[in-house]
Design an enzyme around this catalytic site. Structure first.
Site, PDB file in Angstrom:
ATOM      1  N   ARG A 307       0.838  -1.206   0.000  1.00  0.00           N
ATOM      2  CA  ARG A 307       0.000   0.000   0.000  1.00  0.00           C
ATOM      3  C   ARG A 307       0.868   1.251   0.000  1.00  0.00           C
ATOM      4  NH1 ARG A 307      -1.995   1.471   6.079  1.00  0.00           N
ATOM      5  NH2 ARG A 307      -0.410   0.336   7.248  1.00  0.00           N
ATOM      6  N   GLU A 355     -18.629   5.351  -0.758  1.00  0.00           N
ATOM      7  CA  GLU A 355     -17.936   4.558  -1.778  1.00  0.00           C
ATOM      8  C   GLU A 355     -18.670   4.518  -3.109  1.00  0.00           C
ATOM      9  OE1 GLU A 355     -16.384   3.430   2.152  1.00  0.00           O
ATOM     10  OE2 GLU A 355     -18.439   3.442   1.368  1.00  0.00           O
ATOM     11  N   GLN A 416     -13.335  -5.641   8.396  1.00  0.00           N
ATOM     12  CA  GLN A 416     -12.382  -4.816   7.646  1.00  0.00           C
ATOM     13  C   GLN A 416     -11.619  -5.601   6.583  1.00  0.00           C
ATOM     14  OE1 GLN A 416     -12.384  -1.355   8.920  1.00  0.00           O
ATOM     15  NE2 GLN A 416     -14.138  -2.489   9.750  1.00  0.00           N
TER      16      GLN A 416
END
Length: 614
Positions: A307, A355, A416
């Site tokens: 990331r 989103e 998550q």
């Protein structure tokens, strides 16, 4: 046009909508007829568009969010001289550009519509591009139905448009009272819509949608409003102009029962043409060529999270290409998109925790020539799946990046963990799905994504992983890397992302036990490297896939499909996340899921023993 001429144009649009649906034997003429006056006034007096040059960046945008009213849109195109009457009557026929719901097969259609609640969010993306990026004076007109105002995505868009002060965004709501199965929630209570929109900060105008003079005045007011978006809320009657269907239930989505009588009641066919206003002379889009690409370079033997490599590579790509924009959903510090924001704040768009609007914004921006990278947690992208699906229908080129994938995120727990994202994105038509295992691989793939077509997805990981590739290594889309292998390999381990490192540790342990194995890094999950997989299967006879993802739809299925061409298939086994994870450390999570080095080694031994036994 005078008011009488506008009324005649509206009648023509109704007649042509009836004719098109009748020729097709299907369609939504009554939904088209309700908005005909609105469309006539918009086309004749307010839309600024060069139909001969749909690529002109100064053109207004017109989004039919109520895409089922496509007969009305195509009738508009006929009135503008963009299509002829013969093509109009090919509506819904095989091979026709005039599909049941609009798609960009037509050069004047920017995005596909038909899945309700998407037009306004996409329009927000277009409006952001015009106001803040290109700084062009085009307006974005969105025609919405009243039924779709119940969609949550609409209100994500409403709030964001007000927050960004998108005065170039004009929403027209066709409040025709009737939905598919009966009355809508608020029927003709225009103030119910207006109160909600005003509460978010919109300017609203309520109008009789069949009074062309009042509609013209309302649209003029909408154009003149500055510093906030405007909604024109129009009371209309479904099936307007034909007594047999006007404001009657049970007529949705059907051709009129007697089209000939309806056309006669509407005054018969007409062939009015409209000289549409040209767009303002606004110059070209700003220069988007900045300089050579200098990707970050990571030293082998060190550790870095993919990331983080994504964030640094995206920032570097933004320095080389002025057409790249980054979109965040209030997780930029976690996805590392914030690196781009710090270096290129004028091309960094924050959508907060919305989103659906995030993905819709990307779709809208790419219609304006931008190359969007939209990032959030992989788990949260699932919320926007319908927007991703419709992006493919729109032939949209967007880059999606999902971080914090899999159980390897650790203690945060299953809410998550992106464990379904590979399946979701692999199933999208024409998509590309990439899953890098180290920093240099990530950087290369981030750059490669920018020049691909369709929906592109990159999966990144939270934790640091070893850098195993040099910064000059190439990673072609559709390829893979064989990291271990030689003559006499007993099995092939196929992994991607975090499981590559577990597979390498397992291979070393197996080698110490006298069991050589081949390890394939399947960084391109779609398209998959069929040739390398078949070579490995032929050499070893058995293949084990291991993934930090559910067993359905991910790497295991991608590999299995590579062996579905009729040739002899290898023995195939899969390791994946099959149980519901609990909070634990990343190492504990991988072991509990049975996808760590120890589990991989045990699975290979079992496979080899079975082959020997047989």
């Amino acid at each position: 046009m005078r008011n009488e001429e506008l009324t005649e144009l509206a009648r023509q649009l109704r007649v042509d909508s009836v004719r098109a649906a009748d020729a097709a034997g299907s369609g939504h003429p009554t939904s088209s007829m309700s908005a005909a006056d609105l469309a006539a006034v918009l086309l004749a007096h307010h839309l600024r568009y060069d139909f001969a040059a749909p690529e002109n960046p100064a053109n207004d945008r017109l989004v039919f969010s109520k895409g089922h009213a496509s007969p009305l849109l195509y009738s508009l195109y006929k009135a503008a001289g963009a299509i002829d009457d013969e093509e109009l009557l090919t509506f819904r026929k095989r091979g026709s550009r005039l599909e049941g719901h609009p798609t960009p097969r037509l050069p004047w259609v920017d995005v596909a519509t038909g899945s309700l609640g998407q037009g306004l969010p996409v329009g927000v993306g277009m409006a952001l591009g015009g106001k803040y990026l290109d700084r062009l004076p085009y307006r974005v007109w969105v025609l919405s139905g009243d039924s779709e105002m119940a969609e949550g995505s609409v209100w994500e868009a409403v709030e964001h448009a007000a927050f960004e002060k998108l005065a170039n965004l004009k929403l027209i709501i066709d409040v025709n009272r009737l939905g598919q199965r009966g009355p809508t929630r608020h029927q003709h209570d225009l103030d119910a819509y207006a109160r909600r929109l005003r509460a978010f900060g919109w300017h609203t105008v309520e109008v009789d949608g069949h009074d062309v003079a009042a509609v013209d005045k309302a649209l003029t007011e909408a154009v003149e409003v500055d510093e906030r978006p405007t909604a024109v809320i129009a009371a209309t009657r479904k099936g307007r102009g034909v007594a047999a269907v006007e404001d009657r239930e049970g007529k949705h989505g059907k051709p009129l029962p007697d089209a000939e009588a309806a056309i006669e009641e509407l005054g018969g066919p007409r062939f009015v043409t409209v000289r549409v206003q040209p767009p303002p002379a606004a110059g070209a889009r700003r220069d988007r060529d900045l300089g050579p690409l200098e990707l970050p370079r990571f030293e082998t033997g060190t550790e870095e999270a993919t990331r983080t490599a994504y964030g640094r590579a995206l920032a570097a790509l933004g320095s080389a290409r002025g057409d790249v924009v980054a979109l965040d959903a209030e997780v930029g510090d976690s996805t590392r998109t914030e690196y781009f924001g710090k270096e290129h704040p004028d091309r960094y768009l924050e959508f907060y925790i919305a989103e659906q609007q995030l993905v819709a914004g990307a779709v809208g921006l790419q219609t304006c020539g931008w190359v969007p990278y939209a990032s959030t947690f992989a788990a949260f992208l699932t919320r926007a799946h319908d927007f991703v699906r419709m992006a493919a229908v729109s032939r949209a080129g967007i880059n999606l990046v999902g971080s914090h994938a899999g159980v390897s995120i650790g203690e945060d727990g299953p809410s998550q963990m992106g464990l379904e994202d590979l399946a979701m994105l692999r199933s999208v038509h024409g998509s590309t799905v990439l899953y890098p295992c180290d920093a240099n691989q990530t950087a290369r793939l981030v750059a490669a994504m920018a020049d691909l077509d369709g929906v592109r997805y990159l999966r990144t990981s939270r934790g640091e992983t070893p850098v195993i590739y040099g910064p000059d290594e190439e990673f072609p889309i559709g390829g893979s890397k064989v990291l271990r292998g030689g003559v006499g390999d007993k099995a092939t381990i196929v992994a991607a992302g975090v499981t590559v490192h577990e597979a390498l540790r397992a291979a070393d342990a197996l080698a110490a036990d006298g069991i050589p194995v081949r390890v394939v890094d399947l960084y391109s999950v779609k398209p998959v490297d069929v040739d390398t997989l078949n070579d490995a299967a032929g050499a070893t006879g058995c293949v084990l896939t291991v993934e930090d993802h559910r067993p359905e739809g991910g790497i295991g299925d991608a590999v299995a499909e590579a062996f579905s061409d009729g040739r002899p298939a290898p023995r195939l086994a899969r390791l994946a996340v099959r149980d519901m994870p609990l909070s634990a450390t990343p190492e504990e999570q991988l072991h509990a899921a049975g996808i760590d080095a120890e589990s991989i080694a045990a699975a290979v031994k079992l496979l080899v023993e079975r082959i020997v036994a047989h």
